[in-house]
Structures are given as structure tokens and as C-alpha cells.
Design an enzyme around this catalytic site. Structure first.
Site, PDB file in Angstrom:
ATOM      1  N   ASP A  99      -3.918   3.367  -1.256  1.00  0.00           N
ATOM      2  CA  ASP A  99      -3.190   2.116  -1.468  1.00  0.00           C
ATOM      3  C   ASP A  99      -1.890   2.482  -2.186  1.00  0.00           C
ATOM      4  O   ASP A  99      -1.883   2.765  -3.381  1.00  0.00           O
ATOM      5  CB  ASP A  99      -4.064   1.181  -2.319  1.00  0.00           C
ATOM      6  CG  ASP A  99      -3.320  -0.076  -2.751  1.00  0.00           C
ATOM      7  OD1 ASP A  99      -2.122  -0.216  -2.419  1.00  0.00           O
ATOM      8  OD2 ASP A  99      -3.941  -0.918  -3.434  1.00  0.00           O
ATOM      9  N   HIS A 109      -7.179  -2.907  -6.911  1.00  0.00           N
ATOM     10  CA  HIS A 109      -6.672  -4.272  -6.733  1.00  0.00           C
ATOM     11  C   HIS A 109      -7.669  -5.041  -5.855  1.00  0.00           C
ATOM     12  O   HIS A 109      -8.389  -4.444  -5.048  1.00  0.00           O
ATOM     13  CB  HIS A 109      -5.315  -4.157  -6.030  1.00  0.00           C
ATOM     14  CG  HIS A 109      -4.520  -5.406  -5.943  1.00  0.00           C
ATOM     15  ND1 HIS A 109      -4.676  -6.318  -4.931  1.00  0.00           N
ATOM     16  CD2 HIS A 109      -3.530  -5.890  -6.737  1.00  0.00           C
ATOM     17  CE1 HIS A 109      -3.815  -7.313  -5.098  1.00  0.00           C
ATOM     18  NE2 HIS A 109      -3.105  -7.084  -6.188  1.00  0.00           N
ATOM     19  N   LYS A 112       7.968  -4.434  -2.548  1.00  0.00           N
ATOM     20  CA  LYS A 112       7.905  -3.971  -3.946  1.00  0.00           C
ATOM     21  C   LYS A 112       8.908  -2.818  -4.087  1.00  0.00           C
ATOM     22  O   LYS A 112      10.112  -3.063  -4.074  1.00  0.00           O
ATOM     23  CB  LYS A 112       6.473  -3.567  -4.301  1.00  0.00           C
ATOM     24  CG  LYS A 112       5.470  -4.735  -4.204  1.00  0.00           C
ATOM     25  CD  LYS A 112       4.093  -4.303  -4.684  1.00  0.00           C
ATOM     26  CE  LYS A 112       2.984  -5.228  -4.252  1.00  0.00           C
ATOM     27  NZ  LYS A 112       2.657  -6.238  -5.256  1.00  0.00           N
ATOM     28  N   GLN A 115       1.995   0.400  -5.205  1.00  0.00           N
ATOM     29  CA  GLN A 115       2.805   0.569  -6.414  1.00  0.00           C
ATOM     30  C   GLN A 115       3.660   1.831  -6.410  1.00  0.00           C
ATOM     31  O   GLN A 115       4.352   2.100  -7.397  1.00  0.00           O
ATOM     32  CB  GLN A 115       1.900   0.560  -7.663  1.00  0.00           C
ATOM     33  CG  GLN A 115       1.261  -0.784  -7.947  1.00  0.00           C
ATOM     34  CD  GLN A 115       2.295  -1.893  -8.190  1.00  0.00           C
ATOM     35  OE1 GLN A 115       3.408  -1.642  -8.648  1.00  0.00           O
ATOM     36  NE2 GLN A 115       1.933  -3.119  -7.865  1.00  0.00           N
ATOM     37  N   CYS A 132      -4.762  -9.609 -10.466  1.00  0.00           N
ATOM     38  CA  CYS A 132      -5.590  -9.441  -9.248  1.00  0.00           C
ATOM     39  C   CYS A 132      -6.400  -8.145  -9.294  1.00  0.00           C
ATOM     40  O   CYS A 132      -6.741  -7.594  -8.232  1.00  0.00           O
ATOM     41  CB  CYS A 132      -4.747  -9.452  -7.966  1.00  0.00           C
ATOM     42  SG  CYS A 132      -3.901 -10.996  -7.666  1.00  0.00           S
TER      43      CYS A 132
HETATM   44  C1  LIG Z   1      -2.248  -1.738  -6.257  1.00  0.00           C
HETATM   45  C2  LIG Z   1      -1.954  -2.892  -5.339  1.00  0.00           C
HETATM   46  N1  LIG Z   1      -2.539  -2.938  -4.140  1.00  0.00           N
HETATM   47  C3  LIG Z   1      -2.296  -3.937  -3.273  1.00  0.00           C
HETATM   48  C4  LIG Z   1      -1.450  -4.965  -3.587  1.00  0.00           C
HETATM   49  C5  LIG Z   1      -1.206  -6.054  -2.599  1.00  0.00           C
HETATM   50  O1  LIG Z   1       0.123  -6.008  -2.181  1.00  0.00           O
HETATM   51  P1  LIG Z   1       0.735  -7.153  -1.255  1.00  0.00           P
HETATM   52  O2  LIG Z   1       1.088  -8.268  -2.172  1.00  0.00           O
HETATM   53  O3  LIG Z   1       1.935  -6.516  -0.623  1.00  0.00           O
HETATM   54  O4  LIG Z   1      -0.299  -7.528  -0.280  1.00  0.00           O
HETATM   55  C6  LIG Z   1      -0.823  -4.975  -4.831  1.00  0.00           C
HETATM   56  C7  LIG Z   1       0.054  -6.092  -5.215  1.00  0.00           C
HETATM   57  O5  LIG Z   1       0.398  -6.286  -6.339  1.00  0.00           O
HETATM   58  C8  LIG Z   1      -1.072  -3.904  -5.719  1.00  0.00           C
HETATM   59  O6  LIG Z   1      -0.480  -3.859  -6.913  1.00  0.00           O
END
Ligand SMILES: Cc1ncc(COP(=O)(O)O)c(C=O)c1O
Length: 381
Positions: A173, A97, A199, A176, A337
């Protein structure tokens, strides 16, 4: 509405979240850890009980290793910028991401060396390529636990072993997976785990956290008041205060605490089994739609809750607009993103249509949506 955009943020939130936030604002909204009065003590208890619940969920001890952040992006930035210095080398993947890719790009401009290892067509990282990428100055491996585009779960434990054998740290990370896939931090082998509260954890936006493992010394990216060691002009060295300056998002954390109570009660194993069944129903149904192309692993057990597809003759944004306008179904089209992930899947620059399930979706709903998509393929394509 049928809401299939849980990978962006979950909706509805867990039962009790709105009530806990409203109660907090009306009856409890002191500044935690800053004063000794009843409201301040109650607010502190809301924050610390949410921290303890997160620690229980992830098998973390002591709970102070959980640092509250605004979202996963905030935690990832804190981990990457608090750890990496010019001259360090970091390994990442080609499905990350932008919350990983962009901080790494900014760090590269300051002299951090970045290697992106390729992933296979279903989004799984090429572990052999990753093993070959280590250098004497490799400080960190950072990898998403599951792709937010194709849902692909990564072999994180295997990557952790490689990182540790090379003397590097491992940052996961978990945006998800935390709340949606049951695991303990030790199962991942993660030294650092960043995740969202809004989420899979079913809490409000503006919440997230970073787990900081033993032996990991992060430089704060923000100094300031903590309500502790106030006589000193240097940042305290103990967690979580070292990394948590300023008044936290107490109302959000109060809501997150209520969501964590719900998750403890319903159980992550049950939620995971439900979501795997939903993903299976989606994939099996969509496979029957003529011309539709599905991405990611075939086996739902190898996926978190996201399913990506494209239809011939229609752009993903058109499919999403029809689902919204004609069927009241919420999905997310485009690059999510994660442009590198789409380059890996071969879907750059238009992206895919992403359906992402949550614990409150039903089999009936996902079957209905498959029917709508079949109708779109027949009538609009
Ligand atoms: C794999 C991944 N990492 C990071 C993020 C960023 O998350 P946040 O919106 O809580 O900053 C997302 C958000 O969709 C994501 O899907």
C-alpha cells in the site's frame, strides 16, 4: 492557512494541474480509445502519457502494467479481491489503513484466512513474527509502505524476500509514499503496488493506480467496455484493459499528468530531502513542549511525512479545532481510518493529532505551528 493535512490529500496541487484539467474539459474531452476523432485521440494521449510518466517514476516496464483506479482504496480492493479465493491465507500487519483491513474482513467472511502480525510501539512491523506466520496456503502478504498515522516506513524489501521465499506474492500500500519517497518498484520487491494520485503525486482526487507485476493474474472486479476486442463478450486478457473497464476519469488523469510533469521537474530526491527537514523541525520543536507525547520513529529518515502527537488534558479533536479556529491551521485528529494503528501506538480510541507535510510547506510554517501548539499546551491544557 497553513495546510498540514497532506496525508489525507495534498494541497495545493502541483502548478499546472488546474490549468490542465480546465483545458481538458474545454478543448480535449473526448472518450479515450473509443473513437478515432481528434478529441478521442487527444484524450487517449493524455491518459497514456500519464501512464508512461507513472511507469518512469516507478521504474515499471511496460507502462501497461499501471492500471488506473479511482484512489488507493480502489486499487487495494482490486488487488485483494482479484487475487484471494476462499481457502487462501493472507498475512497483514497491525498498522494498516481500513482500505486494507476492511476488504480483508469482508474476504474473511468468505473463507479467506487472515493473520495480522503485531508491530512494535513505533509502528514498525515485527519481521520475526511475520516470518513465523507463513503457512502452506499463504498466497499474499499485504503491508503499508508507511503508516498514515505515525509515518513509520516499513522494511518492505525484507518482507518481500520472506514472501517470495514462501511462494507468496507481496502487495504494498503505497498511499503515503508514492510521489513523496523516491523508489522503484524493484526496490520494494512488490508484485502489486496500490497508490493514490491525489496525495504525494499532487494530482486531483478521483485518481490512483495499481501496478500489476509479471506473473500476477488478477480476476477483474468489473467487466465492461474497453474500446478493444469489442466483438467478444468476454473481458480482454491484456493489461490494462483486463482491469480498466468503462470510461476512465480522463479529466483527473489529465490533471495527474500535469502533476507528474512537475514532479519530474522538481525531482523526488529534492522533495524527500525537504520533507525530512520539515519532519525533523516538527519533531525537534514538539519535543520541547511540556507534556506533549510524540509517536513514531525518532529518526525522520525512517518516516514519511506524518507526525502524530497527543497533549495531556486535551482531546486530539479539541487541539485540531483550536488550531483551525484560532490559528487557521489544517490538521487531522482522531483515528485516521486506521484503528489498528492506534491500538498499536496505545492511542485508541481517541487517536492523535496528525500533522502531515507536503512539498509546498516551509520551515517557517512548521515552526509557527510548533509555536501555536506550545501556546495551546500552556493556555488550554
Ligand atoms: C496508508 C493508506 N492507505 C490507503 C489509503 C486510502 O487512500 P485513498 O483515499 O486514495 O483511497 C490511505 C488514505 O489516507 C492511506 O493513508
Amino acid at each position: 492557512m497553513i495546510y498540514l493535512d497532506n496525508a489525507a490529500t495534498s494541497w495545493p496541487k502541483a502548478p499546472g494541474v488546474a490549468e490542465a484539467m480546465s483545458r481538458f474539459l474545454l478543448e480535449e474531452a473526448g472518450n479515450p480509445g473509443r473513437s478515432g476523432h481528434r478529441l478521442a485521440r487527444t484524450a487517449a494521449e493524455r491518459v497514456e502519457s500519464a501512464r508512461r510518466a507513472l511507469a518512469r517514476l516507478l521504474g515499471v516496464s511496460p507502462p501497461e502494467r499501471i492500471v488506473f483506479t479511482l484512489n488507493a482504496t480502489d486499487g487495494l480492493n482490486l488487488a485483494l479481491k482479484g487475487l484471494l479465493r476462499p481457502g487462501d491465507h493472507v498475512i497483514t500487519s497491525s498498522v494498516e489503513h481500513n482500505s486494507v483491513t476492511r476488504p480483508l474482513r469482508a474476504l474473511a467472511e468468505q473463507g479467506v484466512q487472515v493473520t495480522k502480525v503485531p508491530c512494535f510501539g513505533d509502528g514498525t512491523v515485527d519481521v520475526d513474527a511475520l516470518a513465523r506466520a507463513f503457512r502452506s496456503n499463504t498466497r499474499l502478504v499485504v503491508l503499508t509502505h508507511a503508516s498514515n498515522v505515525a509515518g513509520t516506513l516499513q522494511p518492505v524489501a525484507e518482507v518481500a524476500r520472506l514472501a517470495h521465499a514462501a511462494g507468496a506474492l507481496f502487495l504494498v500500500d503505497g498511499a503515503q509514499t508514492v510521489g513523496a519517497v523516491p523508489f522503484r518498484v524493484a526496490d520494494l520487491g512488490a508484485d502489486l503496488l496500490a497508490f493514490s494520485g491525489h496525495k504525494g503525486l499532487l494530482g486531483p482526487t478521483g485518481t490512483g493506480a495499481l501496478y500489476v507485476g509479471p506473473g500476477v493474474d488478477l480476476r477483474p472486479t468489473r467487466e465492461g467496455g474497453t474500446g478493444t476486442s469489442s466483438e467478444l463478450d468476454v473481458q480482454p486478457s491484456d493489461l490494462p484493459h483486463r482491469l480498466e473497464s468503462g470510461t476512465p476519469n480522463t479529466v483527473g488523469i489529465a490533471g495527474l499528468g500535469a502533476a507528474l510533469e512537475y514532479l519530474e521537474h522538481r525531482g523526488l530526491e529534492a522533495i524527500r530531502a525537504h520533507e525530512v527537514a520539515l519532519v525533523r523541525a516538527l519533531r525537534e520543536g514538539l519535543r520541547e513542549v511540556p507534556g506533549l507525547r510524540l509517536y513514531g520513529p525518532e529518526d525522520p529518515a525512517r518516516c514519511a511525512g506524518a507526525v502524530s502527537f497527543t497533549l495531556p488534558g486535551l482531546e486530539p479533536s479539541e487541539v485540531a479545532a483550536i488550531l483551525d479556529a484560532s490559528f487557521d491551521v489544517a490538521v487531522r485528529p482522531g483515528l485516521h481510518c486506521a484503528p489498528d494503528a492506534h491500538r498499536t501506538l496505545g492511542t485508541f480510541p481517541l487517536g492523535t493529532v496528525r500533522l502531515s507535510v507536503g512539498p509546498f510547506n516551509t520551515l517557517d510554517e512548521v515552526r509557527q505551528v510548533v509555536g501555536y501548539i506550545a501556546q495551546i499546551a500552556r493556555s488550554w491544557g
